[in-house]
Design a protein around this motif. Structure first.
Motif, PDB file in Angstrom:
ATOM      1  N   ILE A  52      -7.259 -27.248 -12.711  1.00 15.84           N
ATOM      2  CA  ILE A  52      -7.215 -28.952 -13.588  1.00 15.84           C
ATOM      3  C   ILE A  52      -6.354 -30.153 -12.792  1.00 15.84           C
ATOM      4  CG2 ILE A  52      -5.714 -30.526 -15.724  1.00 15.84           C
ATOM      5  CD1 ILE A  52      -7.343 -28.008 -17.096  1.00 15.84           C
ATOM      6  N   SER A  55      -7.977 -31.032  -9.322  1.00 15.83           N
ATOM      7  CA  SER A  55      -8.920 -32.179  -9.399  1.00 15.83           C
ATOM      8  C   SER A  55      -8.784 -33.832 -10.182  1.00 15.83           C
ATOM      9  CB  SER A  55      -9.522 -31.246 -10.838  1.00 15.83           C
ATOM     10  OG  SER A  55      -9.154 -31.746 -11.809  1.00 15.83           O
ATOM     11  N   CYS A  56      -7.011 -33.631  -9.994  1.00 23.02           N
ATOM     12  CA  CYS A  56      -6.660 -34.794 -10.329  1.00 23.02           C
ATOM     13  C   CYS A  56      -5.809 -35.182  -9.037  1.00 23.02           C
ATOM     14  CB  CYS A  56      -5.452 -34.608 -10.904  1.00 23.02           C
ATOM     15  SG  CYS A  56      -6.586 -34.289 -13.079  1.00 23.02           S
ATOM     16  N   TYR A 288     -12.640 -21.632 -19.082  1.00 23.18           N
ATOM     17  CA  TYR A 288     -14.711 -22.860 -18.804  1.00 23.18           C
ATOM     18  C   TYR A 288     -15.565 -21.809 -19.934  1.00 23.18           C
ATOM     19  CZ  TYR A 288     -11.088 -24.223 -15.185  1.00 23.18           C
ATOM     20  OH  TYR A 288     -10.278 -25.018 -14.729  1.00 23.18           O
ATOM     21  N   LEU A 299     -14.236 -27.098 -20.213  1.00 25.00           N
ATOM     22  CA  LEU A 299     -12.575 -26.743 -20.663  1.00 25.00           C
ATOM     23  C   LEU A 299     -12.714 -26.905 -21.849  1.00 25.00           C
ATOM     24  CD1 LEU A 299     -10.061 -26.748 -18.939  1.00 25.00           C
ATOM     25  CD2 LEU A 299      -9.850 -29.060 -19.591  1.00 25.00           C
ATOM     26  N   GLN A 310     -13.130 -29.960 -23.748  1.00 28.45           N
ATOM     27  CA  GLN A 310     -14.163 -31.438 -23.165  1.00 28.45           C
ATOM     28  C   GLN A 310     -14.396 -31.205 -21.837  1.00 28.45           C
ATOM     29  OE1 GLN A 310     -10.265 -33.026 -22.521  1.00 28.45           O
ATOM     30  NE2 GLN A 310     -11.076 -33.408 -20.284  1.00 28.45           N
ATOM     31  N   TYR A 311     -15.810 -31.913 -20.719  1.00 23.68           N
ATOM     32  CA  TYR A 311     -16.561 -31.422 -19.639  1.00 23.68           C
ATOM     33  C   TYR A 311     -15.411 -32.380 -18.779  1.00 23.68           C
ATOM     34  CZ  TYR A 311     -19.925 -30.355 -23.022  1.00 23.68           C
ATOM     35  OH  TYR A 311     -21.452 -29.967 -23.996  1.00 23.68           O
ATOM     36  N   ASP A 312     -14.862 -31.038 -18.136  1.00 20.72           N
ATOM     37  CA  ASP A 312     -14.135 -31.705 -16.872  1.00 20.72           C
ATOM     38  C   ASP A 312     -14.656 -31.743 -15.989  1.00 20.72           C
ATOM     39  OD1 ASP A 312     -14.484 -28.705 -15.814  1.00 20.72           O
ATOM     40  OD2 ASP A 312     -12.291 -28.651 -15.996  1.00 20.72           O
ATOM     41  N   ARG A 313     -16.191 -31.496 -15.159  1.00 16.85           N
ATOM     42  CA  ARG A 313     -16.386 -31.929 -14.230  1.00 16.85           C
ATOM     43  C   ARG A 313     -17.557 -30.884 -13.499  1.00 16.85           C
ATOM     44  NH1 ARG A 313     -16.970 -27.308 -10.863  1.00 16.85           N
ATOM     45  NH2 ARG A 313     -15.211 -25.621 -10.496  1.00 16.85           N
TER      46      ARG A 313
END
Length: 352
Positions: A52, A55-56, A288, A299, A310-313
């Motif tokens: 996570i 990805s940020c 996931y 996620l 939530q959909y993360d990527r």
């Protein structure tokens, strides 16, 4: 090298699902002008939190500044994992201004502070502060700490009986070691719940501590970074249930990793995770899932029966659309066959 030249480290501790990763992600995006590096200590082998955060990644905290320690508690693997990781971060060019360590939700922070006494790094780094996150709704509900007055009365009546639970010990050790406490998810607790949570925390802390309400991890970095606590030199002010022990155990808890099939509807997975919490005392589920017809990865983060997803990527080209979940509970509540049945999963690895 003087204390002022030491690289500051902030330890971020807190119970399962209290919002540590959300806080770190916010600090990455709003670092207050500091170049950050991050160490994530997972419980279980699925690098959910580290993934996570990577990805940020942004220029002030690039992906190479984010490191994961997924093979056990930091303080139990000092020589093999922790020291080399810290040294690698200090060797980065440019060097970070500040290191954040996100501990496992099951970690006891005081043994970690003792790791900073290691000769190879003591002269180079200092613990700027210990930040403890506490879930306002959960604390107010008494799930992680018993009623203080009732426990004290029972102890007074019979000192031979231990009325503590492993969960309450972890919670109390984390807030007792802290320099500041962030009370998370106050919106879910409401004003009465927040007030009750603050009263419970005040009764457990060994010294007056600031308690700051934080929603979605949003806090001014000036509030929690730059405390200059030198916590490694202040151990006596941070009492622990495990003081006097040369080591500490993690046998109260167990985790397993399972692979789950592609989901037709996320709501079915949410109901399955809720059932694990309500019917089988599962504390934490994170990981996931793949959802049929959806190009993005789902996620999943659950604390007890409270499930967020939530959909993360997007799924990457060539990446297997394989769902994986870490399931954590107290040792006696982990029944691998039951967990697999409820999730429709197969086991990957069990952590003894």
């Amino acid at each position: 090298m003087t204390d002022l030249a030491k690289l500051p480290v902030t330890v971020i501790t807190g119970f399962l699902g209290s919002g540590k990763t959300t806080l770190v992600r916010q600090l990455m995006q709003n670092p207050g002008g500091k170049r950050l590096a991050i160490v994530v200590n997972e419980f279980g082998d699925v690098g959910v939190d580290g993934d996570i955060l990577k990805s940020c990644a942004i220029p002030d905290c690039p992906a190479e500044n984010i490191m994961e320690l997924a093979n056990g508690c930091i303080c139990c693997t000092v020589a093999d994992d922790f020291i080399p990781t810290i040294e690698a971060l200090m060797a980065l060019d440019p060097r970070p201004d500040h290191i954040l360590i996100e501990t496992s939700g099951l970690a006891l922070p005081k043994p970690l502070l003792k790791a900073f006494d290691w000769p190879d790094i003591r002269s180079k780094i200092t613990v700027d502060g210990v930040i403890a996150l506490a879930d306002a709704e959960a604390v107010a509900a008494g799930r992680f700490a018993p009623d203080v007055a009732a426990v004290d009365a029972q102890r007074a009546a019979d000192e031979s009986i231990d009325h503590e639970t492993p969960l309450s010990e972890v919670f109390e050790d984390q807030i007792s070691c802290a320099d500041i406490i962030l009370l998370t998810k106050p919106d879910l607790a409401g004003p009465d719940g927040v007030a009750k949570a603050k009263a419970i925390i005040a009764a457990e802390t060994p010294r007056p501590l600031p308690v700051v309400e934080v929603a979605e991890g949003v806090v001014d970095p000036r509030v929690i970074l730059g405390l200059e606590a030198a916590a490694e030199d202040d151990m006596d002010a941070r009492p622990s249930h495990h003081d006097g022990h040369d080591d500490h155990e993690h046998d109260d808890f167990e985790s397993i990793v399972v692979e789950i099939p592609e989901q037709a509807d996320p709501a079915d997975l949410v109901r399955a995770v809720e059932a694990l919490a309500n019917d089988h005392n599962i504390l934490r589920v994170k990981g996931y899932a793949a959802v049929s017809g959806k190009p993005m990865r789902l996620l999943v983060q659950a604390v007890g029966a409270r499930v967020r997803h939530q959909y993360d990527r997007p799924w990457q080209p060539g990446e297997a659309r394989q769902g994986r979940l870490v399931v954590i509970a107290e040792h006696d509540d982990i029944n691998a066959d039951t967990i697999r049945t409820v999730l429709g999963a197969r086991a990957v690895e069990a952590a003894e």
